[in-house]
Design a protein around this motif. Structure first.
Motif, mmCIF file in Angstrom:
data_model
loop_
_atom_site.group_PDB
_atom_site.id
_atom_site.type_symbol
_atom_site.label_atom_id
_atom_site.label_comp_id
_atom_site.label_asym_id
_atom_site.label_seq_id
_atom_site.Cartn_x
_atom_site.Cartn_y
_atom_site.Cartn_z
ATOM 1 N N VAL A 1 10.475 4.199 -9.079
ATOM 2 C CA VAL A 1 10.981 5.004 -7.958
ATOM 3 C C VAL A 1 10.329 4.563 -6.649
ATOM 4 O O VAL A 1 11.002 4.426 -5.608
ATOM 5 C CB VAL A 1 10.729 6.505 -8.217
ATOM 6 N N ALA A 2 9.028 4.341 -6.675
ATOM 7 C CA ALA A 2 8.316 3.935 -5.458
ATOM 8 C C ALA A 2 8.836 2.601 -4.935
ATOM 9 O O ALA A 2 9.051 2.429 -3.732
ATOM 10 C CB ALA A 2 6.817 3.853 -5.742
ATOM 11 N N VAL A 3 9.037 1.622 -5.832
ATOM 12 C CA VAL A 3 9.537 0.307 -5.436
ATOM 13 C C VAL A 3 10.929 0.428 -4.820
ATOM 14 O O VAL A 3 11.235 -0.166 -3.781
ATOM 15 C CB VAL A 3 9.558 -0.649 -6.646
ATOM 16 N N VAL A 4 11.783 1.228 -5.471
ATOM 17 C CA VAL A 4 13.159 1.384 -4.965
ATOM 18 C C VAL A 4 13.161 2.054 -3.595
ATOM 19 O O VAL A 4 13.867 1.608 -2.666
ATOM 20 C CB VAL A 4 14.010 2.192 -5.973
ATOM 21 N N VAL A 5 12.388 3.119 -3.447
ATOM 22 C CA VAL A 5 12.376 3.851 -2.180
ATOM 23 C C VAL A 5 11.829 2.986 -1.048
ATOM 24 O O VAL A 5 12.432 2.883 0.034
ATOM 25 C CB VAL A 5 11.545 5.147 -2.310
ATOM 26 N N VAL A 6 10.677 2.346 -1.269
ATOM 27 C CA VAL A 6 10.080 1.511 -0.217
ATOM 28 C C VAL A 6 10.978 0.302 0.080
ATOM 29 O O VAL A 6 11.178 -0.076 1.240
ATOM 30 C CB VAL A 6 8.668 1.060 -0.621
ATOM 31 N N GLY A 7 11.539 -0.304 -0.976
ATOM 32 C CA GLY A 7 12.428 -1.451 -0.771
ATOM 33 C C GLY A 7 13.660 -1.078 0.029
ATOM 34 O O GLY A 7 14.067 -1.794 0.954
ATOM 35 N N PRO B 1 6.604 10.250 -15.289
ATOM 36 C CA PRO B 1 5.838 9.272 -16.061
ATOM 37 C C PRO B 1 5.446 8.094 -15.176
ATOM 38 O O PRO B 1 6.155 7.752 -14.207
ATOM 39 C CB PRO B 1 6.819 8.848 -17.159
ATOM 40 N N ARG B 2 4.342 7.458 -15.489
ATOM 41 C CA ARG B 2 3.789 6.414 -14.633
ATOM 42 C C ARG B 2 4.779 5.282 -14.362
ATOM 43 O O ARG B 2 4.942 4.854 -13.227
ATOM 44 C CB ARG B 2 2.519 5.856 -15.295
ATOM 45 N N THR B 3 5.432 4.774 -15.419
ATOM 46 C CA THR B 3 6.367 3.660 -15.248
ATOM 47 C C THR B 3 7.529 4.059 -14.347
ATOM 48 O O THR B 3 7.915 3.320 -13.426
ATOM 49 C CB THR B 3 6.912 3.190 -16.607
ATOM 50 N N ARG C 1 0.835 -1.203 0.000
ATOM 51 C CA ARG C 1 0.000 0.000 0.000
ATOM 52 C C ARG C 1 0.873 1.258 0.000
ATOM 53 O O ARG C 1 0.581 2.240 -0.703
ATOM 54 C CB ARG C 1 -0.920 -0.008 1.220
ATOM 55 N N ALA C 2 1.960 1.220 0.791
ATOM 56 C CA ALA C 2 2.860 2.379 0.826
ATOM 57 C C ALA C 2 3.485 2.612 -0.546
ATOM 58 O O ALA C 2 3.639 3.753 -0.999
ATOM 59 C CB ALA C 2 3.945 2.159 1.870
ATOM 60 N N THR C 3 3.815 1.517 -1.242
ATOM 61 C CA THR C 3 4.403 1.635 -2.584
ATOM 62 C C THR C 3 3.406 2.255 -3.560
ATOM 63 O O THR C 3 3.749 3.141 -4.359
ATOM 64 C CB THR C 3 4.841 0.253 -3.089
ATOM 65 N N HIS C 4 2.159 1.810 -3.498
ATOM 66 C CA HIS C 4 1.133 2.349 -4.399
ATOM 67 C C HIS C 4 0.912 3.846 -4.158
ATOM 68 O O HIS C 4 0.806 4.634 -5.103
ATOM 69 C CB HIS C 4 -0.173 1.578 -4.207
ATOM 70 N N ARG C 5 0.837 4.223 -2.905
ATOM 71 C CA ARG C 5 0.587 5.637 -2.597
ATOM 72 C C ARG C 5 1.769 6.507 -3.029
ATOM 73 O O ARG C 5 1.583 7.622 -3.535
ATOM 74 C CB ARG C 5 0.325 5.796 -1.103
ATOM 75 N N LEU C 6 2.973 5.999 -2.816
ATOM 76 C CA LEU C 6 4.150 6.751 -3.235
ATOM 77 C C LEU C 6 4.193 6.866 -4.755
ATOM 78 O O LEU C 6 4.558 7.910 -5.309
ATOM 79 C CB LEU C 6 5.420 6.078 -2.710
ATOM 80 N N ALA C 7 3.806 5.787 -5.453
ATOM 81 C CA ALA C 7 3.788 5.817 -6.910
ATOM 82 C C ALA C 7 2.759 6.830 -7.412
ATOM 83 O O ALA C 7 2.996 7.553 -8.395
ATOM 84 C CB ALA C 7 3.481 4.428 -7.454
ATOM 85 N N GLU C 8 1.607 6.885 -6.760
ATOM 86 C CA GLU C 8 0.589 7.864 -7.160
ATOM 87 C C GLU C 8 1.093 9.294 -6.968
ATOM 88 O O GLU C 8 0.866 10.170 -7.818
ATOM 89 C CB GLU C 8 -0.680 7.640 -6.340
ATOM 90 N N ALA C 9 1.775 9.520 -5.824
ATOM 91 C CA ALA C 9 2.301 10.861 -5.570
ATOM 92 C C ALA C 9 3.386 11.226 -6.574
ATOM 93 O O ALA C 9 3.406 12.342 -7.116
ATOM 94 C CB ALA C 9 2.847 10.934 -4.143
ATOM 95 N N ALA C 10 4.277 10.273 -6.833
ATOM 96 C CA ALA C 10 5.365 10.537 -7.784
ATOM 97 C C ALA C 10 4.821 10.688 -9.191
ATOM 98 O O ALA C 10 5.409 11.387 -10.032
ATOM 99 C CB ALA C 10 6.394 9.410 -7.729
#
Length: 569
Positions: A177-183, A170-172, A156-165
């Motif tokens: 970025v979200a996956v890397v940051v949360v990971g 660009p979406r991809t 959920r944190a990854t999805h929310r960060l991806a939406e914000a970013a």
């Protein structure tokens, strides 16, 4: 398809998309791994360890199922694959599959429970009771649910960060970025906060234990041990295990009573590792104690590498003392005070450094003596101590050149020289008891009788000096635990099981590793001769190394040691 058919997509069926949403495929794999986790391993497990294993495996199985379902859905969309069945077939499947699943679960559970009971019978222990299994299942469900909740929180944190970013990227790229940051944040939190804080808490507890003085023990009165009169090492500085070691020294009178021969007072030297000491300084302190006690004038000088807590097996120590009529000195040092299992996870280099430095310091001292006045230099260690002690040598040939023999007990299979010898075994000899050059210098023994013949009863040839014994039980998890078994089947599970191992034990990816991990925690539960319990069998092993023959009569010495030995770790 007929007009009455109902299309069923290959997508994973599940409950409504809420926080309690669960993947059907994930649940299938979770159930499968949960059942597999109850299969037997080397030793019978306690209910809470069974619960931890089952919880970990169920969570891993769920994750695997979710990933596989996602991959299949992706491939199906890619090739435009759509599978459909008739309404009647779907109805039948909805009725039959749950029934078959329940039958399979009940049958496999009953089979695993019976098989774990057989493992307990092999080792003379009591199997888990029904109430224990209820507790194990409760722990497993709670742990699996916790791990699933954590995973979903991260998703959920990854999805929310991806939406914000995604507002600026660009979406991809935003998703990456979200996956890397949360990971990265998760790894940092797991390693620097959870893991290290947990290890520090264990270390603090171990430090408190190390500072305690053993009950019923007092400052030794003998000048032949560290901490005694004239010693440069204070009794308090030796730590808990060091104090146990020096106060457990054999008495000459008891040695005489067992052997019927004259005996000397044995020497035991030890140095503790305080916060202000390096490994080199501790080793130098041991050598200074050897000089003080005139240990280099003794017939036998044994260098024993300790376990993580600083423990030395008193069966080995007393065997050396009784067999040499007390004309011996045993040198050991503390390099940490945490349990070996914790040391394996946090620091494998310090035991190796300690084993290498201590042996090299003592070897250098002996080299200054005339050859005809040098003591017989032997080596030994148990579990992590054996692993560390091997680091003094480059390979088996180096060990033959530089030491006069040794007994290695419960040596982890990932130890370099152990792996080297096992890999070079005579074809047809098993990994649990390799035959090396017909037993010319090295003999692996799962019990004392195998010092004269191999595992299948074939007699060895001549046993030349220096002699080395590897004592290892097929049911000892310390020997067989190895991170490589997470994804690769080891030789000892490809071959027929050892005589003290349940034939039902088999290799299962991921599962076997965790089973052996918890087996190590109960390795001392069985009686001597099983698991990680080595006792009287070490007397003939040391007897052969020190110049006797393995089939000599050691019964009086064994009886004498048995009366005085200290076994607690």
């Amino acid at each position: 398809m007929s007009s009455t058919s109902t299309s069923v997509s290959t997508h994973d069926r599940a409950w409504p998309d809420r926080w309690w949403h669960l993947s059907a495929t994930g649940l299938f794999f979770a159930a499968a791994y949960f059942l597999i986790s109850m299969s037997p391993s080397l030793l019978p497990r306690t209910w809470y360890y069974q619960g931890v294993i089952s919880g970990l495996c169920a969570a891993a199985g769920y994750g695997l199922g979710v990933v596989l379902a996602w991959v299949v859905r992706g491939l199906a969309r890619l090739v435009r694959l759509r599978v459909s069945v008739s309404r009647e077939t779907e109805h039948v499947l909805r009725v039959i599959l749950p029934i078959l699943s329940v039958v399979a679960v009940v049958a496999l559970t009953a089979s695993n429970v019976r098989s774990q009971g057989r493992t307990a019978e092999f080792l003379g222990l009591s199997p888990l009771r029904p109430v224990d299994w209820v507790g194990a299942i409760a722990v497993a469900v709670a742990l699996a649910a916790l791990l699933l909740a954590i995973a979903r929180g991260l998703r959920r944190a990854t999805h929310r960060l991806a939406e914000a970013a995604g507002q600026v990227l660009p979406r991809t790229l935003a998703s990456i970025v979200a996956v890397v940051v949360v990971g990265t944040a998760t790894l940092w939190l797991s390693d620097n906060v959870l893991f290290h804080q947990g290890m520090q808490a264990m270390a603090a507890s171990a430090a408190q234990m190390n500072a305690r003085q053993p009950a019923g023990r007092s400052v030794p009165a003998s000048a032949f041990v560290s901490g005694g009169p004239g010693s440069r090492e204070s009794y308090a500085s030796l730590g808990y295990q060091g104090q146990m070691f020096v106060t457990s020294v054999s008495q000459a009178s008891l040695i005489r009573a067992a052997t019927g021969r004259t005996a000397k007072e044995p020497i035991r030297v030890y140095a503790g590792r305080g916060d202000d000491r390096t490994i080199e300084q501790v080793a130098d302190a041991v050598v200074a104690e050897l000089r003080r006690t005139r240990a280099f004038e003794r017939k036998v000088l044994a260098v024993i590498t300790t376990t993580g807590t600083g423990w030395v097996d008193d069966w080995s120590a007393k065997a050396i003392e009784y067999l040499s009529d007390g004309d011996s000195a045993i040198a050991a040092m503390q390099y940490s005070y945490v349990p070996s299992a914790v040391a394996l996870l946090t620091d494998r280099e310090t035991p190796r450094e300690a084993g290498r430095v201590l042996f090299e310091r003592i070897e250098a001292e002996i080299s200054t003596l005339p050859e005809d006045r040098r003591p017989r230099l032997v080596v030994g260690g148990e579990s992590l101590g054996s692993y560390g002690g091997h680091a003094a040598f480059v390979d088996s040939d180096d060990m033959l050149r530089r030491a006069d023999g040794g007994v290695w007990v419960g040596t982890p299979s990932f130890t370099g020289i152990h792996a080297e010898l096992t890999g070079a075994r005579t074809p047809g000899s098993p990994a649990i008891a390799p035959v090396i050059d017909d037993g010319w210098h090295f003999r692996f023994a799962t019990r004392a009788e195998e010092l004269t013949h191999d595992y299948y009863g074939r007699d060895y040839g001549e046993w030349s000096f220096p002699r080395y014994v590897y004592a290892q039980h097929p049911s000892d998890p310390v020997v067989w635990w190895n991170p490589s078994i997470l994804g690769a089947e080891p030789d000892w599970l490809r071959e027929p099981r050892g005589r003290d191992v349940n034939p039902d034990v088999t290799w299962i990816p991921f599962v076997t590793f965790w089973q052996l991990t918890t087996d190590m925690a109960v390795g001392h539960d069985p009686a001597d001769g099983f698991g990680h319990r080595y006792g009287a069998e070490l007397v003939p092993a040391w007897g052969a190394v020190l110049g006797g023959e393995p089939d000599d009569d050691y019964s009086r010495i064994i009886a004498g040691v048995q009366q005085a030995v200290h076994r607690a770790q």
